[in-house]
Design an enzyme around this catalytic site. Structure first.
Site, short mmCIF file in Angstrom:
data_model
loop_
_atom_site.label_atom_id
_atom_site.label_comp_id
_atom_site.label_asym_id
_atom_site.label_seq_id
_atom_site.Cartn_x
_atom_site.Cartn_y
_atom_site.Cartn_z
CB CYS A 34 19.11 15.17 7.81
SG CYS A 34 20.12 13.72 8.00
CD GLU B 137 -1.34 2.71 9.48
OE1 GLU B 137 -0.50 2.19 8.75
OE2 GLU B 137 -1.14 3.80 10.06
CD GLU C 160 4.87 3.81 12.80
OE1 GLU C 160 5.79 3.95 11.99
OE2 GLU C 160 3.70 4.19 12.57
NE ARG D 250 13.68 17.07 6.68
CZ ARG D 250 13.09 16.72 5.56
NH1 ARG D 250 11.78 16.82 5.45
NH2 ARG D 250 13.78 16.28 4.53
CE LYS E 13 4.72 12.64 9.63
NZ LYS E 13 3.98 11.40 9.87
CD1 TRP F 17 16.41 8.66 11.08
CD2 TRP F 17 17.41 8.12 9.15
NE1 TRP F 17 16.11 7.36 10.81
CE2 TRP F 17 16.70 6.99 9.63
CE3 TRP F 17 18.11 8.02 7.96
CZ2 TRP F 17 16.67 5.79 8.95
CZ3 TRP F 17 18.09 6.81 7.28
CH2 TRP F 17 17.38 5.71 7.77
CE LYS G 56 0.95 4.55 12.82
NZ LYS G 56 0.91 4.60 11.47
CG ASN H 96 17.94 16.13 4.05
OD1 ASN H 96 16.90 16.64 3.68
ND2 ASN H 96 18.06 14.85 4.21
N GLY H 97 20.86 14.17 2.98
CA GLY H 97 20.92 13.34 1.77
C GLY H 97 22.08 12.38 1.85
CG HIS I 275 -3.11 -20.69 5.62
ND1 HIS I 275 -3.31 -21.98 5.18
CD2 HIS I 275 -4.25 -20.01 5.35
CE1 HIS I 275 -4.52 -22.07 4.63
NE2 HIS I 275 -5.11 -20.88 4.73
C1 G6P Z 1 8.16 6.87 7.00
C2 G6P Z 1 7.18 7.37 8.04
C3 G6P Z 1 5.83 6.69 7.84
C4 G6P Z 1 5.33 6.91 6.43
C5 G6P Z 1 6.35 6.46 5.39
C6 G6P Z 1 5.97 6.92 3.99
O1 G6P Z 1 8.46 5.54 7.24
O2 G6P Z 1 7.66 7.11 9.33
O3 G6P Z 1 4.90 7.22 8.75
O4 G6P Z 1 4.15 6.21 6.23
O5 G6P Z 1 7.64 7.03 5.68
O6 G6P Z 1 6.02 8.31 3.96
P1 G6P Z 1 5.21 9.22 2.98
O7 G6P Z 1 5.58 10.62 3.39
O8 G6P Z 1 5.68 8.89 1.60
O9 G6P Z 1 3.77 8.94 3.17
#
Ligand code: G6P
Length: 615
Positions: A2, A488, A495, A27, A610, A75, A492, A101-102, A511
């Site tokens: 948020c 990773e 997501e 956010r 994010k 969010w 990507k 926010n929280g 396996h």
């Molecule tokens: C969220 C974001 C990711 C990020 C993760 C950890 O899931 O969408 O892109 O890698 O949080 O976030 P941080 O800010 O701790 O790297």
């Protein structure tokens, strides 16, 4: 998660709040809302959807005048994202209004108590409970708003960054923070409040970041006071000079922030090592490491804690630290670490990796590690973030604001910082030969140019994307340093394009995942020349003999894999340990193009945020 924005001053609040919310949409973007005081009454508009939906609605629904207001982009945690659950929330009297926010964890008993006292609730949110609690406290003891907020917050368990104001006293906003970030921009006769400084950087370069358990009352024409929520003691806040500029938070001609950030990598990797790496002199130094060098060299173990992409960078670092510095490393998801009873001692160094520096699980995990006596070193991107402040020491990645929800430049700059730490320790411990050490330093210095070259695979990545954009599944395989890159790459893709994707160590394919391979299954194999090349080539053959479609990321000039694969993407040659900095680039581009071709919202994928400030 948020984003919150508030303004009090002499400007029209609405455009400023809307622009600020757009900058904070990374956010959360399930719903959005704004409330203004126009001199007569509160004007509230809120809606499910994005800030652009709010704009469309607000212009029809309310007068947009007023120089005090607060806004929110959500969010969802408590309550589905709909109009009613959107913030701001009003108290029962209609006088008080809040954005939050929280999470208020004990909202249920508080709500029950308030219902008994005659309060009614329109939404399912914890936030509406909080604003009514504040109102109840205020009424019971006839308190000023600031005091009522303080008393109420002392009854609350959970996390919050809040902005509250009272339409009967529209010359002040009360703000408070515990666990969720909150910055206050200081202008001339005006204040800007936001979850980070991006909403107000064009107005002021001076900001205060509230610490946990602090609150402030921002009043027109009065000096701001910051207090401890618990004991009411006054705090002398540190005014920080902001380093961000407007260009950094705009798209700069790219269609999406993600693409801009992918293309920024040559420069930001250079920024990351600038002033720290002097390859010709054989020096790599970071103040946070130097000041605590014995902690590192005496460490019996390094424990890396992170989430998401940062966790993947931690996995790459595990290989690098063990290879270069011969220190045992464990990499943990912060969310798991904090809820078991981990064995940690003062001989451990904990490295917390976080782009935002606000991830709730990572923050909680480092608090636990500190309690158990470990030395905590933060690798964060956002300057002044909670994790950077909570750590004993740290190193910033200097990647600049990362706005696309899918992390790209944060990953490569995190690896750069961690590689530099490992090289520094290797030098002191003598675990790399002098020639190896110098070779790595020189090689690291060439990485930005090589990333630039790797970005030239954009066209071929786009072509491959057009072939596989409708695939329902995708496998990513890599070995050694490139196993985390496979994870990773898969992350990507899933997501931002919502294609189911899995990353595996290439040898593990036998396996289980091999059962999935048929002529429909695209398999991305990361197969640079260094490392376990021959083994990976055997894995490619195993896929080929089961008719899987092979997309191989190879070192320039590799004819052997070209003869086997359906598609190859060539990247420049580098050492095995540094290869993730290059192999990851085409995988970012591939996911980007697939997501665009599928019509997905690349920068704001569904359900994600994010900065994950809830556990
Ligand atoms: C969220 C974001 C990711 C990020 C993760 C950890 O899931 O969408 O892109 O890698 O949080 O976030 P941080 O800010 O701790 O790297």
């Amino acid at each position: 998660m948020c984003g919150i924005v508030g303004y009090i001053g002499h400007r029209e609040a609405y455009p400023l709040i809307i622009k600020g919310l757009k900058r904070l949409e990374y956010r959360g973007y399930d719903s959005a809302g704004v409330v203004l005081y126009d001199g007569t009454d509160l004007k509230l508009s809120k809606t499910k959807g994005k800030v652009s939906d709010l704009e469309e609605r607000a212009v029809k629904e309310i007068s947009l005048n007023g120089s005090i207001g607060i806004g929110h982009t959500r969010w969802a945690t408590h309550g589905v994202p709909n109009d009613v659950n959107s913030h701001p929330h009003l108290s029962n009297s209609g006088n008080l209004v809040i954005v939050h926010n929280g999470i208020i964890e004990n909202y249920e008993p508080l709500k029950k108590e308030l219902i008994k006292r005659g309060y009614v609730f329109k939404s399912d949110t914890d936030t509406e409970v909080l604003i009514n609690l504040i109102e109840d406290v205020q009424k019971k003891d006839n308190l000023k708003l600031g005091k009522a907020v303080q008393v109420a917050l002392n009854q609350v368990v959970g996390a919050y960054a809040i902005c509250v104001f009272d339409k009967q006293k529209p010359d002040e906003i009360v703000v408070a923070r515990l666990g969720s970030p909150l910055a206050i921009g200081l202008g001339k006769d005006e204040f800007f409040i936001a979850s980070d400084a991006s909403p107000f950087i064009e107005y002021t370069s001076n900001a205060i970041y509230l610490e946990d358990e602090e609150m402030a009352i921002v009043r027109l024409n009065k000096p701001m006071k910051v207090r401890k929520i618990k004991d009411d003691s006054l705090v002398d806040p540190y005014v920080q000079e902001l380093q961000m500029n407007l260009e950094q938070i705009e798209k700069g001609g790219y269609d999406h922030f993600m693409m801009k950030e992918i293309y920024e990598q040559p420069n930001v990797i250079r920024d990351t090592y600038r002033g720290r790496l002097h390859a010709n002199e054989g020096i790599v130094r970071m103040a946070g490491v130097e000041d605590n060098i014995e902690k590192f060299t005496n460490a019996q173990r390094i424990l890396i804690i992170a989430c998401g992409t940062s966790w993947h960078a931690g996995l790459v670092a595990e290989y690098i630290f063990e290879e270069f510095a011969r220190i045992p490393v464990e990499v943990e998801y912060a969310s798991e670490f904090r809820y078991r009873n981990p064995i940690i001692s003062d001989k451990d160094v904990v490295i917390a990796i976080s782009q935002s520096g606000e991830t709730a699980d990572t923050l909680a995990a480092i608090k636990l590690a500190k309690e158990k006596g470990a030395f905590v070193f933060g690798v964060c991107n956002v300057v002044g973030s909670s994790i950077s402040r909570e750590s004993h020491a740290g190193a910033y990645t200097h990647a600049g604001p990362e706005i696309g929800v899918a992390s790209t430049k944060a990953f490569t700059t995190q690896i750069t910082v961690l590689t530099m730490i490992a090289l520094r320790l290797a030098k002191i411990k003598g675990t790399l030969s002098n020639s190896e050490y110098h070779r790595y330093l020189l090689e690291l210095e060439t990485i930005p140019e090589k990333v630039k070259e790797a970005l030239e695979t954009n066209e071929i990545s786009k072509q491959i994307a057009s072939v596989y954009k409708d695939a329902p599944n995708c496998l990513y395989l890599g070995r050694g340093y490139n196993f985390p890159v496979a994870l990773e790459g898969a992350l990507k893709l899933k997501e931002i394009s919502y294609i189911h994707a899995e990353g595996y160590p290439a040898a593990e394919m036998k396996h289980g995942p091999i059962a999935l391979i048929d002529e429909q299954m695209p398999v991305v194999v990361i197969a640079p020349k260094q490392g376990h090349y021959d083994k990976v080539v055997s894995n490619i053959q195993e896929i080929k003999s089961r008719s899987g479609k092979i997309i191989a990321v190879v070192t320039k000039g590799d004819e052997q894999v070209r003869a086997l694969a359906d598609h190859v993407i060539e990247i420049p040659e580098t050492s095995d340990a540094l290869s993730p900095l290059l192999t990851t680039i085409p995988l970012q581009l591939l996911s980007y193009h697939i997501a665009v071709m599928r019509g997905c919202n690349v920068d704001q994928p569904r359900n994600l945020a994010k900065s994950v400030t809830v556990e």
